[in-house]
Design a protein around this motif. Structure first.
Motif, PDB file in Angstrom:
ATOM      1  N   TYR A 198      -8.844  -8.919   1.654  1.00 45.46           N
ATOM      2  CA  TYR A 198      -8.221  -7.167   2.243  1.00 45.46           C
ATOM      3  C   TYR A 198      -8.925  -7.469   3.787  1.00 45.46           C
ATOM      4  O   TYR A 198      -9.413  -7.681   4.149  1.00 45.46           O
ATOM      5  CB  TYR A 198      -8.399  -6.452   1.303  1.00 45.46           C
ATOM      6  CG  TYR A 198      -9.909  -5.826   0.746  1.00 45.46           C
ATOM      7  CD1 TYR A 198     -11.046  -5.837   1.723  1.00 45.46           C
ATOM      8  CD2 TYR A 198     -10.516  -6.692  -0.147  1.00 45.46           C
ATOM      9  CE1 TYR A 198     -12.026  -5.330   1.157  1.00 45.46           C
ATOM     10  CE2 TYR A 198     -12.174  -6.913  -0.764  1.00 45.46           C
ATOM     11  CZ  TYR A 198     -12.463  -6.455   0.341  1.00 45.46           C
ATOM     12  OH  TYR A 198     -13.849  -5.741  -0.050  1.00 45.46           O
TER      13      TYR A 198
ATOM     14  N   VAL B 110     -12.769  -2.995  -2.688  1.00 44.77           N
ATOM     15  CA  VAL B 110     -11.679  -3.613  -3.732  1.00 44.77           C
ATOM     16  C   VAL B 110     -12.947  -4.372  -5.223  1.00 44.77           C
ATOM     17  O   VAL B 110     -13.035  -5.068  -4.530  1.00 44.77           O
ATOM     18  CB  VAL B 110     -10.690  -4.400  -2.900  1.00 44.77           C
ATOM     19  CG1 VAL B 110      -9.800  -4.740  -4.188  1.00 44.77           C
ATOM     20  CG2 VAL B 110     -10.102  -3.921  -1.371  1.00 44.77           C
TER      21      VAL B 110
ATOM     22  N   VAL C 185      -8.535   0.808   3.584  1.00 43.27           N
ATOM     23  CA  VAL C 185      -7.683  -0.881   3.437  1.00 43.27           C
ATOM     24  C   VAL C 185      -6.645  -1.750   3.657  1.00 43.27           C
ATOM     25  O   VAL C 185      -5.740  -0.204   3.409  1.00 43.27           O
ATOM     26  CB  VAL C 185      -8.687  -0.891   2.170  1.00 43.27           C
ATOM     27  CG1 VAL C 185      -7.878  -2.329   0.834  1.00 43.27           C
ATOM     28  CG2 VAL C 185      -9.882  -0.494   1.961  1.00 43.27           C
ATOM     29  N   SER C 186      -6.365  -2.359   4.321  1.00 37.88           N
ATOM     30  CA  SER C 186      -5.126  -2.951   4.391  1.00 37.88           C
ATOM     31  C   SER C 186      -5.146  -4.166   4.131  1.00 37.88           C
ATOM     32  O   SER C 186      -6.225  -5.152   3.121  1.00 37.88           O
ATOM     33  CB  SER C 186      -4.344  -2.156   5.561  1.00 37.88           C
ATOM     34  OG  SER C 186      -4.921  -3.295   6.724  1.00 37.88           O
ATOM     35  N   SER C 187      -4.023  -4.707   4.041  1.00 37.73           N
ATOM     36  CA  SER C 187      -3.390  -6.064   3.719  1.00 37.73           C
ATOM     37  C   SER C 187      -4.381  -6.730   2.601  1.00 37.73           C
ATOM     38  O   SER C 187      -4.719  -8.105   2.192  1.00 37.73           O
ATOM     39  CB  SER C 187      -3.804  -6.760   4.902  1.00 37.73           C
ATOM     40  OG  SER C 187      -3.895  -6.091   5.981  1.00 37.73           O
ATOM     41  N   VAL C 188      -3.827  -6.094   1.294  1.00 30.81           N
ATOM     42  CA  VAL C 188      -4.769  -6.557   0.144  1.00 30.81           C
ATOM     43  C   VAL C 188      -4.027  -7.951  -0.373  1.00 30.81           C
ATOM     44  O   VAL C 188      -2.571  -7.203  -0.455  1.00 30.81           O
ATOM     45  CB  VAL C 188      -4.719  -5.188  -0.846  1.00 30.81           C
ATOM     46  CG1 VAL C 188      -5.227  -6.148  -2.045  1.00 30.81           C
ATOM     47  CG2 VAL C 188      -5.519  -4.743  -0.576  1.00 30.81           C
TER      48      VAL C 188
ATOM     49  N   ARG D 162      -1.430   0.468   5.411  1.00 28.26           N
ATOM     50  CA  ARG D 162      -2.809   1.078   5.150  1.00 28.26           C
ATOM     51  C   ARG D 162      -3.028   1.941   3.999  1.00 28.26           C
ATOM     52  O   ARG D 162      -2.408   3.019   4.233  1.00 28.26           O
ATOM     53  CB  ARG D 162      -3.705   1.656   5.989  1.00 28.26           C
ATOM     54  CG  ARG D 162      -4.140   0.796   7.505  1.00 28.26           C
ATOM     55  CD  ARG D 162      -5.239   0.339   8.599  1.00 28.26           C
ATOM     56  NE  ARG D 162      -4.861   2.596   8.751  1.00 28.26           N
ATOM     57  CZ  ARG D 162      -5.228   2.680   9.961  1.00 28.26           C
ATOM     58  NH1 ARG D 162      -6.549   2.378  10.422  1.00 28.26           N
ATOM     59  NH2 ARG D 162      -4.646   3.925  10.328  1.00 28.26           N
TER      60      ARG D 162
ATOM     61  N   SER E 289     -14.083  -9.974   0.667  1.00 30.18           N
ATOM     62  CA  SER E 289     -13.174 -10.113   0.972  1.00 30.18           C
ATOM     63  C   SER E 289     -13.575 -11.163   1.210  1.00 30.18           C
ATOM     64  O   SER E 289     -14.444 -11.780   1.647  1.00 30.18           O
ATOM     65  CB  SER E 289     -12.572  -9.125   1.950  1.00 30.18           C
ATOM     66  OG  SER E 289     -11.615 -10.087   2.466  1.00 30.18           O
TER      67      SER E 289
ATOM     68  N   SER F  96       1.114  -1.365  -0.162  1.00 31.40           N
ATOM     69  CA  SER F  96      -0.181  -0.277   0.226  1.00 31.40           C
ATOM     70  C   SER F  96       0.756   1.056  -0.037  1.00 31.40           C
ATOM     71  O   SER F  96       1.279   1.953   0.620  1.00 31.40           O
ATOM     72  CB  SER F  96      -1.132  -0.065   1.355  1.00 31.40           C
ATOM     73  OG  SER F  96       0.075   0.019   2.263  1.00 31.40           O
TER      74      SER F  96
END
Length: 404
Positions: free
Chosen positions: A96, A108, A156-159, A56, A126, A41
């Motif tokens: 995510y 997303v 949004v994080s950890s995609v 994030r 997700s 990110s």
């Protein structure tokens, strides 16, 4: 997004950004196998309403007004780098984490590269398989964060993205002739404002808005381009889709009824606003509950409205959604402004339309004419882009075509 301004205008979002993939075991942007691919990110230059906060992507502090126009939702869009798998897949699982405080949202989307072109964007929940429009070994993700005018900061994080064949691919077909429909066009205006993909609207600008993010091109890109012509066919414009609106934001009316995001009982090619205005569909209201005051299905930037099509007022136009079909194409290669379309293969020919920066143009055939020097060199080759309409290949990035 619903905003408090004249309803005919497009519904602007926020600026776009890109991010880079993460993972030392694979080449940048590509996955070697079926394991989930983590995506970093880290926004690159050009983002205006999202920023990185640790791992994030967070909605930025962009203003909730555009001059005197109050925007009811702040928004940001982040495009992530394409990811390639070891083999084609019919679906992906996008993972995510998201934070959506105080009425905000985070989404997303995913799209696939099929042949030599990108499909439209599809929302991806997700952890659940998302069918691709067609099987592909290359996908791209983007993040959209939306919030009320004040306060909330969705993130949004950890995609990650992983190929799966748990569900079948969609039934996308690229037809020989792209869809064409007659829709009502309104003038966007809003000079100085920011479009859905982060483009700052200039005087006599060249782009269009359609009421769905599924066909929204990145800033400076013509991936999704329309051909818009007067109903007489005397003037045409080729313009990239850089904004979302009018009226709705989930009305991809150019798609078959069964695959439309909303309003699946409407005929392909008919905007919801038109049905609401003419037939009282949905109680005469748009997706936000506003009474529809005109049947608009496309917004035109001022340069398209006044200069390319020479319109004096809102009007019906014939619109072709070029990404829905095949055929010869070229890309307008200019640094700014527009390219004149002539009625002969000469710069002295009458101007009968225009093509915006980065727009794709249909190519029917090529002929010889006046020698011109441009971004693609010096050439006497001219491309016929519509009946009786020509552009010099000196300004078009394209291959060779048959003689006219």
């Amino acid at each position: 997004m619903p905003i408090t301004r004249k309803p005919k205008a497009a519904l602007c979002l926020a600026a776009a950004l890109a991010a880079l993939p993460l993972g030392a075991s694979v080449s940048p942007g590509f996955a070697a196998g079926p394991s989930p691919v983590a995506v970093a990110s880290r926004p690159v230059d050009g983002s205006t309403n999202v920023h990185a906060d640790g791992s994030r992507i967070v909605l930025g502090d962009g203003a909730a007004t555009m001059g005197s126009v109050e925007v009811r939702q702040r928004s940001g869009i982040a495009n992530l780098a394409p990811v390639r798998f070891g083999a084609a897949t019919s679906a992906v699982v996008v993972g995510y984490q998201a934070g959506t405080p105080d009425g905000s949202t985070a989404e997303v989307d995913v799209r696939a590269l099929v042949g030599d072109r990108w499909t439209e964007w599809t929302p991806a929940a997700s952890g659940s398989p998302t069918a691709l429009p067609a099987a592909s070994d290359q996908v791209q993700l983007r993040i959209i964060v939306l919030a009320p005018p004040k306060g909330a900061k969705p993130w949004v994080s950890s995609v990650s993205v992983e190929p799966t064949n748990a569900v079948q691919a969609g039934t996308m077909t690229i037809q020989a002739a792209p869809l064409k429909s007659r829709v009502y066009a309104t003038r966007e205006g809003l000079v100085g404002g920011t479009t859905a993909n982060g483009h700052v609207i200039a005087s006599r600008d060249h782009f269009v808005a359609l009421p769905s993010r599924r066909g929204l091109a990145s800033n400076g890109s013509g991936t999704y381009t329309v051909k818009v012509c007067t109903t007489s066919g005397s003037r045409c414009a080729f313009e990239p889709v850089w904004d979302v609106g009018p009226w709705n934001t989930k009305d991809d009316y150019w798609n078959p009824s069964a695959t439309r995001e909303m309003w699946k009982d409407l005929a392909q090619g008919k905007p919801e606003a038109q049905a609401a205005y003419q037939n009282g569909y949905n109680g005469g209201k748009d997706q936000f509950g506003r009474t529809v005051a005109n049947p608009a299905g496309i917004d035109l930037a001022d340069g398209v409205f006044w200069d390319a099509l020479a319109l004096g007022d809102n009007s019906w136009v014939d619109t072709t959604y070029l990404w829905t079909g095949t055929g010869g194409r070229g890309t307008v290669s200019i640094s700014s402004g527009y390219l004149n379309i002539r009625n002969t293969a000469s710069s002295s020919g009458a101007v009968v339309g225009m093509a915006g920066k980065s727009a794709q143009v249909t190519v029917e055939c090529q002929t010889t004419g006046q020698s011109v020097s441009g971004s693609q060199g010096t050439t006497n080759i001219w491309l016929r882009v519509n009946a009786g309409m020509y552009v010099s290949k000196a300004w078009i990035n394209a291959g060779s075509f048959g003689a006219c």
